[in-house]
Design an enzyme around this catalytic site. Structure first.
Site, PDB file in Angstrom:
ATOM      1  N   HIS A   1       4.989  -6.868  -0.438  1.00 26.60           N
ATOM      2  CA  HIS A   1       4.786  -8.258  -0.933  1.00 26.60           C
ATOM      3  C   HIS A   1       5.682  -8.446  -2.478  1.00 26.60           C
ATOM      4  O   HIS A   1       6.543  -7.406  -2.872  1.00 26.60           O
ATOM      5  CB  HIS A   1       3.807  -8.672  -2.084  1.00 26.60           C
ATOM      6  CG  HIS A   1       2.419  -8.704  -0.709  1.00 26.60           C
ATOM      7  ND1 HIS A   1       2.020 -10.130   0.138  1.00 26.60           N
ATOM      8  CD2 HIS A   1       2.372  -7.846   0.442  1.00 26.60           C
ATOM      9  CE1 HIS A   1       1.157  -9.975   1.743  1.00 26.60           C
ATOM     10  NE2 HIS A   1       1.543  -8.100   1.258  1.00 26.60           N
TER      11      HIS A   1
ATOM     12  N   ASP B   1       0.586  -0.948   0.236  1.00 22.83           N
ATOM     13  CA  ASP B   1       0.232   0.365   0.065  1.00 22.83           C
ATOM     14  C   ASP B   1       0.778   1.326  -0.224  1.00 22.83           C
ATOM     15  O   ASP B   1       1.709   1.297   0.268  1.00 22.83           O
ATOM     16  CB  ASP B   1      -0.770  -0.204   1.141  1.00 22.83           C
ATOM     17  CG  ASP B   1      -2.116  -0.890   1.223  1.00 22.83           C
ATOM     18  OD1 ASP B   1      -1.818  -1.723  -0.021  1.00 22.83           O
ATOM     19  OD2 ASP B   1      -2.410  -1.055   1.463  1.00 22.83           O
TER      20      ASP B   1
ATOM     21  N   SER C   1       7.194   3.747   5.214  1.00 25.76           N
ATOM     22  CA  SER C   1       8.916   3.711   4.547  1.00 25.76           C
ATOM     23  C   SER C   1       8.253   3.996   3.230  1.00 25.76           C
ATOM     24  O   SER C   1       7.263   4.561   2.648  1.00 25.76           O
ATOM     25  CB  SER C   1      10.029   2.933   4.911  1.00 25.76           C
ATOM     26  OG  SER C   1      10.815   3.749   5.007  1.00 25.76           O
TER      27      SER C   1
END
Length: 362
Positions: free
Chosen positions: A220, A144, A331
């Site tokens: 991911h 995200d 981050s």
């Protein structure tokens, strides 16, 4: 005669300030000022007003670096692991949810009392169908976040935000040894960018994704690929929010980062997890030897680890959408990869994106 005697130190000794305290106080105050400036810039962007680029000078960067962000990040990490009393969990987490706009309806466990500490809450898992992985496009978003920049790499320079660049070689470090890579290497006489492009007719592309504190904190695999090498750069832990990224040139080269390199069906592929303030902890699930935000490190140093061994000639195979790692708070993820010239991004700069959504395809 019964009065007590009071012994006082000389005025100069009582108010003596050590250089470290001056640096921390000055640097901390300046960091706070920059946070306020970032807030004003974000408000202007929301109104659609274009903000001119104003880069920090060397002394401003040095002043910012004087703030002990690595120490503060380690302290924050320990605080996150303190188990909260059951009665305190809901008020603390609810304040965080309200502040950063967290959508708990997507969480695998919505009950706030379930999370024993802040660390567990930050690393909460999502419901299985909350992030469907796009099967139609070859590269998906690994996390995200917000798209800061994307496009072709030109002249060995990569844009961290519009108008602010950093050196490709400084960011990735020297070329990985040929025996660590499955694909052929370009002649060493070529530029660093050309050495990464292994197939004729291909170009080098990049994409920068900023994870805000309220975002899902795991990342991911963005495609099917093989990870052959890991390079860890210890470094600063300055903020990487868009305002600071617009202000400090080569911000991502200053900060601690973990560079994973390997190959996919079109050649070179890399994913870099960049650390930030309060994000000293970067975890790669298949790499138990990785330890980030150590108390001591040498400036400009890095350490390499190869996943290619005598017993494993292929490296670490990753499937698109497979769990790869996690941040402690939020981050930046930087993708740099090789692809044919007809590769196209399906993005807009500044847009919000979620893990599993399409980044681009052929």
């Amino acid at each position: 005669t019964d009065r007590k005697k009071f012994h006082t130190a000389p005025v100069g000794q009582a108010f003596r300030l050590r250089p470290f305290h001056v640096l921390v106080a000055t640097g901390g105050g300046y960091a706070g000022y920059r946070k306020y400036e970032d807030y004003k810039l974000e408000e202007l962007e929301k109104r659609g007003i274009e903000v001119p680029v104003k880069l920090a000078s060397e002394w401003e960067v040095a002043l910012y670096k004087s703030v002990p962000t690595r120490l503060l990040s380690r302290a924050w990490g320990r605080l996150n692991q303190v188990e909260l009393p059951t009665w305190l969990r809901k008020p603390v987490y609810s304040l965080y949810i309200w502040t950063f706009g967290v959508n708990m309806q997507e969480a695998a466990v919505e009950d706030l009392h379930h999370y024993r500490n802040l660390s567990e809450f930050f690393r909460r898992k999502l419901k299985p169908q909350a992030r469907p992985v796009c099967g139609l496009h070859s590269v998906i978003s690994p996390s995200d976040g917000k798209i800061l920049n994307f496009g072709q790499v030109k002249n060995c320079e990569v844009e961290q935000v519009k108008g602010v660049t950093y050196s490709l070689e400084s960011f990735l470090g020297p070329r990985v040894c040929p025996e660590d890579l499955r694909f052929s290497q370009a002649p060493p006489s070529n530029s660093f960018q050309q050495q990464l492009v292994t197939k004729e007719g291909n170009e080098l592309y990049h994409c920068v994704i900023y994870l805000a504190p309220g975002d899902y904190h795991c990342f991911h695999s963005p495609t099917d690929w093989r990870v052959s090498h890991r390079r860890h750069f210890p470094g600063s832990l300055m903020s990487v929010n868009p305002g600071v990224a617009r202000w400090i040139k080569e911000l991502f080269c200053h900060n601690e980062r973990v560079v994973l390199t390997g190959d996919w069906k079109h050649g070179f592929f890399s994913l870099t997890a960049v650390g930030a303030t309060n994000v000293g902890s970067i975890r790669i699930y298949f790499d138990q030897d990785l330890h980030t935000n150590s108390p001591r490190y040498s400036k400009g140093s890095y350490n390499d680890f190869s996943f290619i061994t005598n017993n494993n000639k292929e490296g670490i195979p990753m499937r698109k959408g497979e769990h790869l790692g996690e941040f402690n708070l939020g981050s930046t993820i930087v993708l740099i990869f090789e692809a044919p010239k007809d590769f196209k991004f399906h993005l807009k700069a500044g847009q919000k994106i979620r893990f599993g959504e399409a980044l681009g395809s052929l």
